[in-house]
Enzyme design. Structure first.
Site, PDB file in Angstrom:
ATOM      1  N   TYR A  44      -2.289   4.302  -9.874  1.00 60.87           N
ATOM      2  CA  TYR A  44      -0.798   4.693  -9.823  1.00 60.87           C
ATOM      3  C   TYR A  44      -0.158   3.168 -10.217  1.00 60.87           C
ATOM      4  O   TYR A  44       0.874   3.453 -10.183  1.00 60.87           O
ATOM      5  CB  TYR A  44      -0.675   4.774  -8.404  1.00 60.87           C
ATOM      6  N   LYS A  45      -0.981   2.100 -10.322  1.00 63.40           N
ATOM      7  CA  LYS A  45      -0.208   0.992 -10.691  1.00 63.40           C
ATOM      8  C   LYS A  45       0.051   0.898 -12.081  1.00 63.40           C
ATOM      9  O   LYS A  45       1.028   1.403 -12.796  1.00 63.40           O
ATOM     10  CB  LYS A  45      -0.998  -0.187 -10.270  1.00 63.40           C
TER      11      LYS A  45
ATOM     12  N   PHE B 248      -6.870  -8.544  -1.470  1.00 63.71           N
ATOM     13  CA  PHE B 248      -6.268  -7.440  -0.859  1.00 63.71           C
ATOM     14  C   PHE B 248      -6.828  -6.957   0.485  1.00 63.71           C
ATOM     15  O   PHE B 248      -8.027  -6.684   0.444  1.00 63.71           O
ATOM     16  CB  PHE B 248      -6.004  -6.467  -2.045  1.00 63.71           C
TER      17      PHE B 248
ATOM     18  N   ARG C 249       7.878 -10.353  -6.003  1.00 66.30           N
ATOM     19  CA  ARG C 249       7.066 -10.340  -7.004  1.00 66.30           C
ATOM     20  C   ARG C 249       7.530  -9.530  -7.971  1.00 66.30           C
ATOM     21  O   ARG C 249       8.340  -8.433  -7.605  1.00 66.30           O
ATOM     22  CB  ARG C 249       5.783  -9.517  -6.362  1.00 66.30           C
TER      23      ARG C 249
END
Ligand SMILES: *Cc1c(COP(=O)(O)O)cnc(C)c1O
Length: 408
Positions: A218-219, A121, A367
């Protein structure tokens, strides 16, 4: 496949009721922003009206605001396979990476190489690049290689191995046990980024002997937009590790207001500034959902859901244009299905217009986040059907679906 039956037999089916899910939508983006847990909504309402509103500054003590980073950390710890006193909630992944990367480089100061993966990432690589700027080429050098080259590069020149456990594009999972062990054999310290792992699959940081880890609120943890992150520092490093972002919350006695920094004992020294209480309280409430579920069950359902989608791809002639990027083998597949298509952006926008929310990742990936706490087998089936209709009818080719927005 009888998805109705699968949903009826689903051991996690009832957990869905704990989330607010907008009507008429199938949400397949919980790997990027988890939906709103009802408990988080109620907590934030109480926090703003009663705590902040009425009790004001006394809330730091009365409502335990000051202990929230530790309390949240201890709720996250079991999801990571971490025993007590090693996880604390604070800042963002980017900032926490900076803290553990500098700490790890200091602990292994005879070496300067930070080894990572080319398609990690971006923020992970950017943070290492910033550290290169700060420390200079003699003390920090980032080296990035492909996933297949990684193992051959683990030698005594490397100080720190910094990897993301589940790749954000492909969803491919690294073998944490093996890579950590190989790194340690070569005197390398290991940092794992768990952004797409925490709350998605069972983890065993302690058992793997991991040195440092960071992850996101937050995921899959559903803590809300911009929820604070977490940092794990193995007990054995805590006394020697230096947090160069040595803010007052990491001080041994924050409220002594002493002029000189003295690090707190244990994991607390990895705190820096004042915790964002509104955001952290939302995450704290969201984490209670996980106290009621078994992560192995979550993992089993995740694989069953992604298997169902892959089975549809293999068998529906309308879906053959899509190329499966995520691994087929269970042990290599995280909790998402990545599909390549030259018009992936327009496809994603068209799906969203039909109430199927997935996301696009440049250059060409649709995705699909797989989140077993609230996603039903019937949702995946409906998604695959809609995708097939959109592809065969060509609706996604309408110009309005090609307009790029700032956040994809
Ligand atoms: C989402 C994500 C991040 C986000 O970092 P923040 O600093 O919290 O914005 C970092 N790393 C990975 C691998 C991610 O997937």
């Amino acid at each position: 496949m009888n998805t109705e039956l699968l949903d009826r037999e689903d051991l996690l089916a009832e957990v869905r009721d704990q989330f607010y899910l907008p009507a008429g939508q199938v949400y397949l983006d919980g790997n990027s922003l988890g939906p709103l847990p009802l408990a988080a909504r109620d907590r934030v309402a109480d926090l703003t009206s009663r705590q902040w509103g009425e009790d004001l500054i006394t809330s730091w003590n009365r409502h335990g605001w000051i202990d929230l980073p530790q309390r949240c950390g201890e709720k996250i710890a079991p999801l990571l396979g971490a025993s007590q006193g090693q996880v604390v909630c604070c800042d963002s992944i980017s900032v926490n990476l900076f803290k553990v990367l500098t700490a790890a480089l200091r602990l292994n100061s005879g070496r300067k190489l930070v080894l990572s993966q080319k398609d990690n990432f971006p923020t992970d690589l950017y943070m290492a690049q910033g550290l290169e700027q700060l420390l200079g080429a003699e003390r920090c050098e980032l080296k990035t290689v492909t996933a297949t080259e990684l193992e051959n590069c683990l030698d005594s020149s490397v100080a720190v191995l910094m990897l993301t456990h589940v790749n954000f594009r492909s969803g491919e999972v690294h073998d944490m046990v093996r890579l950590t062990e190989l790194a340690h054999k070569n005197g390398i310290l290991v940092i794992w980024d768990l952004a797409h792992s925490a709350g998605a699959l069972p983890l065993e940081l302690d058992r793997c002997g991991v040195d440092f880890a960071v992850g996101c609120g937050y995921k899959f943890l559903n803590g809300g937009p911009g929820a604070p992150a977490f940092v794990y520092v193995a007990q054995r490093w805590q006394d020697a590790a230096v947090n160069v972002l040595s803010g007052w919350m990491g001080h041994a006695q924050a409220f002594a207001f002493a002029p000189d920094y003295v690090p707190a004992a244990g994991i607390n020294r990895f705190l820096s500034g004042t915790p964002p209480i509104l955001a952290m309280a939302a995450l704290d409430a969201a984490l209670d959902v996980f106290a009621q579920v078994d992560m192995q069950q979550v993992r089993n359902k995740s694989l069953a859901l992604s298997d169902l989608l892959i089975e549809r791809l293999d068998n529906d002639p309308a879906l053959t244009e899509l190329r499966l990027i995520s691994p087929r083998q269970h042990h290599l597949r995280g909790s998402q299905v990545a599909l390549a298509h030259p018009d992936a952006y327009a496809l994603t926008q068209c799906l969203i217009a039909h109430g199927f929310v997935a996301d696009f990742r440049a250059p060409d990936i649709l995705r699909v986040g797989i989140t077993p706490l609230y996603t039903r087998f019937a949702d995946i089936e409906a998604f695959a059907k809609r995708l097939a209709v959109i592809l065969s009818g060509g609706e996604y080719r309408q110009p309005r679906f090609a307009e790029r927005q700032r956040v994809t």
